[in-house]
Design a protein around this motif. Structure first.
Motif, PDB file in Angstrom:
ATOM      1  N   ILE A 198       0.838  -1.206   0.000  1.00 19.51           N
ATOM      2  CA  ILE A 198       0.000   0.000   0.000  1.00 19.51           C
ATOM      3  C   ILE A 198       0.871   1.253   0.000  1.00 19.51           C
ATOM      4  CG2 ILE A 198      -1.679   1.333   1.317  1.00 19.51           C
ATOM      5  CD1 ILE A 198      -2.770  -1.372   2.365  1.00 19.51           C
ATOM      6  N   VAL A 199       1.897   1.255   0.848  1.00 20.36           N
ATOM      7  CA  VAL A 199       2.789   2.418   0.918  1.00 20.36           C
ATOM      8  C   VAL A 199       3.500   2.614  -0.415  1.00 20.36           C
ATOM      9  CG1 VAL A 199       4.855   3.363   2.029  1.00 20.36           C
ATOM     10  CG2 VAL A 199       3.075   2.288   3.418  1.00 20.36           C
ATOM     11  N   LEU A 200       3.889   1.512  -1.062  1.00 17.33           N
ATOM     12  CA  LEU A 200       4.519   1.621  -2.374  1.00 17.33           C
ATOM     13  C   LEU A 200       3.559   2.221  -3.393  1.00 17.33           C
ATOM     14  CD1 LEU A 200       6.844   1.142  -4.322  1.00 17.33           C
ATOM     15  CD2 LEU A 200       6.058  -1.231  -4.597  1.00 17.33           C
ATOM     16  N   ALA A 201       2.272   1.908  -3.270  1.00 16.19           N
ATOM     17  CA  ALA A 201       1.275   2.498  -4.166  1.00 16.19           C
ATOM     18  C   ALA A 201       1.258   4.017  -4.020  1.00 16.19           C
ATOM     19  CB  ALA A 201      -0.105   1.921  -3.864  1.00 16.19           C
ATOM     20  N   TYR A 202       1.315   4.491  -2.788  1.00 15.26           N
ATOM     21  CA  TYR A 202       1.372   5.940  -2.553  1.00 15.26           C
ATOM     22  C   TYR A 202       2.688   6.523  -3.070  1.00 15.26           C
ATOM     23  CZ  TYR A 202      -2.942   6.321   0.138  1.00 15.26           C
ATOM     24  OH  TYR A 202      -4.273   6.351   0.506  1.00 15.26           O
ATOM     25  N   GLN A 203       3.763   5.749  -2.941  1.00 16.43           N
ATOM     26  CA  GLN A 203       5.039   6.207  -3.482  1.00 16.43           C
ATOM     27  C   GLN A 203       4.955   6.380  -4.995  1.00 16.43           C
ATOM     28  OE1 GLN A 203       8.465   6.808  -1.866  1.00 16.43           O
ATOM     29  NE2 GLN A 203       8.115   7.917  -3.782  1.00 16.43           N
ATOM     30  N   ALA A 231      -2.311   3.953   8.480  1.00 14.60           N
ATOM     31  CA  ALA A 231      -2.154   5.400   8.671  1.00 14.60           C
ATOM     32  C   ALA A 231      -0.705   5.755   8.978  1.00 14.60           C
ATOM     33  CB  ALA A 231      -3.074   5.877   9.788  1.00 14.60           C
ATOM     34  N   ASN A 232      -0.063   4.966   9.832  1.00 11.78           N
ATOM     35  CA  ASN A 232       1.337   5.233  10.184  1.00 11.78           C
ATOM     36  C   ASN A 232       2.235   5.103   8.956  1.00 11.78           C
ATOM     37  OD1 ASN A 232       0.631   5.585  12.865  1.00 11.78           O
ATOM     38  ND2 ASN A 232       1.122   3.491  13.460  1.00 11.78           N
ATOM     39  N   GLY A 233       1.934   4.124   8.106  1.00  7.92           N
ATOM     40  CA  GLY A 233       2.762   3.907   6.921  1.00  7.92           C
ATOM     41  C   GLY A 233       2.712   5.064   5.937  1.00  7.92           C
ATOM     42  N   VAL A 234       1.519   5.532   5.605  1.00  3.76           N
ATOM     43  CA  VAL A 234       1.416   6.622   4.630  1.00  3.76           C
ATOM     44  C   VAL A 234       1.862   7.954   5.237  1.00  3.76           C
ATOM     45  CG1 VAL A 234      -0.334   5.491   3.233  1.00  3.76           C
ATOM     46  CG2 VAL A 234      -1.045   6.976   5.109  1.00  3.76           C
ATOM     47  N   THR A 235       1.632   8.129   6.542  1.00  4.50           N
ATOM     48  CA  THR A 235       2.077   9.355   7.204  1.00  4.50           C
ATOM     49  C   THR A 235       3.596   9.425   7.238  1.00  4.50           C
ATOM     50  OG1 THR A 235       0.085   9.416   8.578  1.00  4.50           O
ATOM     51  CG2 THR A 235       1.970  10.707   9.334  1.00  4.50           C
ATOM     52  N   HIS A 236       4.227   8.303   7.543  1.00  9.46           N
ATOM     53  CA  HIS A 236       5.700   8.259   7.551  1.00  9.46           C
ATOM     54  C   HIS A 236       6.252   8.556   6.164  1.00  9.46           C
ATOM     55  CE1 HIS A 236       9.735   7.029   8.739  1.00  9.46           C
ATOM     56  NE2 HIS A 236       9.765   6.233   7.682  1.00  9.46           N
ATOM     57  N   LEU A 237       5.615   8.000   5.141  1.00 15.87           N
ATOM     58  CA  LEU A 237       6.057   8.268   3.765  1.00 15.87           C
ATOM     59  C   LEU A 237       5.977   9.754   3.456  1.00 15.87           C
ATOM     60  CD1 LEU A 237       6.822   7.320   0.880  1.00 15.87           C
ATOM     61  CD2 LEU A 237       4.370   7.033   0.446  1.00 15.87           C
ATOM     62  N   ALA A 238       4.876  10.395   3.847  1.00 14.30           N
ATOM     63  CA  ALA A 238       4.684  11.819   3.561  1.00 14.30           C
ATOM     64  C   ALA A 238       5.743  12.682   4.223  1.00 14.30           C
ATOM     65  CB  ALA A 238       3.293  12.249   4.016  1.00 14.30           C
ATOM     66  N   GLN A 239       6.276  12.213   5.341  1.00 12.47           N
ATOM     67  CA  GLN A 239       7.252  12.988   6.099  1.00 12.47           C
ATOM     68  C   GLN A 239       8.676  12.844   5.579  1.00 12.47           C
ATOM     69  OE1 GLN A 239       6.457  11.360   9.972  1.00 12.47           O
ATOM     70  NE2 GLN A 239       4.783  12.793  10.404  1.00 12.47           N
ATOM     71  N   GLN A 240       8.883  11.907   4.666  1.00  9.21           N
ATOM     72  CA  GLN A 240      10.229  11.684   4.145  1.00  9.21           C
ATOM     73  C   GLN A 240      10.647  12.815   3.212  1.00  9.21           C
ATOM     74  OE1 GLN A 240      12.097   8.943   5.359  1.00  9.21           O
ATOM     75  NE2 GLN A 240      10.267   9.104   6.656  1.00  9.21           N
ATOM     76  N   GLN A 241      11.912  13.156   3.270  1.00  9.31           N
ATOM     77  CA  GLN A 241      12.431  14.233   2.428  1.00  9.31           C
ATOM     78  C   GLN A 241      12.244  13.918   0.946  1.00  9.31           C
ATOM     79  OE1 GLN A 241      16.486  15.280   3.298  1.00  9.31           O
ATOM     80  NE2 GLN A 241      16.583  16.887   1.740  1.00  9.31           N
ATOM     81  N   ALA A 242      12.350  12.634   0.614  1.00  8.66           N
ATOM     82  CA  ALA A 242      12.216  12.227  -0.779  1.00  8.66           C
ATOM     83  C   ALA A 242      10.813  12.461  -1.322  1.00  8.66           C
ATOM     84  CB  ALA A 242      12.575  10.742  -0.922  1.00  8.66           C
ATOM     85  N   ALA A 243       9.827  12.566  -0.420  1.00  8.65           N
ATOM     86  CA  ALA A 243       8.454  12.822  -0.869  1.00  8.65           C
ATOM     87  C   ALA A 243       8.284  14.252  -1.346  1.00  8.65           C
ATOM     88  CB  ALA A 243       7.466  12.514   0.254  1.00  8.65           C
ATOM     89  N   GLY A 244       9.197  15.122  -0.971  1.00  6.32           N
ATOM     90  CA  GLY A 244       9.187  16.497  -1.454  1.00  6.32           C
ATOM     91  C   GLY A 244       7.976  17.304  -1.035  1.00  6.32           C
ATOM     92  N   GLY A 245       7.295  16.874   0.033  1.00  5.06           N
ATOM     93  CA  GLY A 245       6.112  17.601   0.482  1.00  5.06           C
ATOM     94  C   GLY A 245       4.919  17.443  -0.432  1.00  5.06           C
ATOM     95  N   ARG A 246       4.983  16.486  -1.362  1.00  4.06           N
ATOM     96  CA  ARG A 246       3.898  16.329  -2.337  1.00  4.06           C
ATOM     97  C   ARG A 246       2.694  15.591  -1.772  1.00  4.06           C
ATOM     98  NH1 ARG A 246       8.508  15.807  -5.639  1.00  4.06           N
ATOM     99  NH2 ARG A 246       8.580  17.421  -7.259  1.00  4.06           N
ATOM    100  N   LEU A 247       2.903  14.766  -0.742  1.00  2.57           N
ATOM    101  CA  LEU A 247       1.814  13.978  -0.175  1.00  2.57           C
ATOM    102  C   LEU A 247       1.324  14.636   1.117  1.00  2.57           C
ATOM    103  CD1 LEU A 247       0.052  11.428  -0.183  1.00  2.57           C
ATOM    104  CD2 LEU A 247       1.906  10.245   1.029  1.00  2.57           C
TER     105      LEU A 247
END
Length: 296
Positions: free
Chosen positions: A158-163, A232-248
């Motif tokens: 699921i997290v990869l899907a958001y990625q 929720a923790n998985g997608v929230t953690h992804l959003a907080q990563q620098q690589a996400a660029g604030g897009r999520l």
């Protein structure tokens, strides 16, 4: 208007309201009204759950409430792509990803928000829930009723899907944002969906599989709460990563509704009109932080 073709009439109405289900009409409306905020809404039943009489009745999903807020305000062009039963992995791969890619690329100069609702069906879907559960044989901890290797792999998928969505925006429209939510804590109970005064019915989504695995009722809610928390923790953690660029942008909607409350929940996994409105208000507040030009 006289002498209009059906397509011309449909597009005139879409331009007037700012809302359409058709990607071709969306492209037309974006070019006709380029200063509006372009929004593409892709997702599952939390974006697409039908009204009581399919086309009529109360607003029964998040996007229904968004339509009511922005329709005919001359501020938004909205394309509705969501479909009941869709899974995050499915929407970000294969044919569905190709379709989304085409829509975003064609309208890259106009789309500023991609609304996304996905991940819930990946867990509670018809072919998903049962493999995540272990047969009850006297376990004293509810977590022992979860097949953890499979569940952890599911969350990773699921997290990869958001990625993939983040990468899609990065490649196609780097200035756009993805706005999503984390569902809410759905209490398993023997209540499916009903339409047309009960003439059309569906079975519950979660409860039958817990029963099939002989899992005691006291573990039902803790199991689903744990699973949804991990999502929720998985997608929230992804959003907080620098690589996400604030897009999520993840809207924390869990614990907005009361688990099992018939005022908040229409059936096992879908809120009532009032329940969806509560969720929408939180999502819309996040959207307005990203795009202050949206109606108050």
């Amino acid at each position: 208007m006289p002498n209009e073709t059906p397509i011309q009439r449909r597009r005139r109405l879409a331009t007037n309201s700012g809302i359409t289900y058709l990607s071709s009409d969306f492209a037309h409306v974006c070019k006709a009204k380029p200063d509006r905020i372009g929004i593409v809404a892709e997702g599952d039943s939390w974006f697409a759950y039908p009204k009581k009489w399919i086309a009529f009745g109360a607003d029964m999903n998040i996007v229904h409430h968004l339509e009511a807020k922005v329709k005919q305000t001359d501020t938004v062009n909205l394309l509705r792509m969501a479909s009941n039963g869709d899974e995050a992995v499915g929407m970000t791969s294969g044919k569905q990803l190709k379709t989304l890619y085409k829509v975003l690329k064609k309208n890259r100069d106009y789309v500023r928000l991609l609304m996304f609702s996905g991940g819930g069906n990946d867990i509670v879907g018809k072919n998903d829930m049962l493999p995540l559960l272990e047969e009850y044989t006297g376990q004293t901890d509810f977590k022992d009723c979860i097949n953890m290797p499979r569940f952890e792999a599911k969350i990773e998928a699921i997290v990869l899907a958001y990625q993939r969505l983040i990468w899609l925006c990065e490649d196609v429209m780097p200035n756009a944002k993805i706005v999503t939510h984390t569902y809410d804590i759905a209490k398993p109970w023997d209540q499916g969906a009903e339409f047309f005064w009960g003439l059309i019915k569906s079975k519950p989504w979660v409860y039958p599989y817990l029963v099939r695995r002989n899992i005691p009722r006291k573990f039902h809610l803790p199991i689903i709460e744990f699973m949804l928390n991990e999502f929720a923790n998985g997608v929230t953690h992804l959003a907080q990563q620098q690589a996400a660029g604030g897009r999520l942008v993840v809207t924390p909607t869990q614990y907005t509704l009361r688990p099992g409350s018939k005022k908040d929940w229409l059936n096992e996994i879908h809120p009532t009109e009032d329940g969806f409105e509560k969720i929408f208000k939180k999502v819309y507040a996040q959207m307005r932080q990203v795009e202050p030009g949206l109606p108050k």
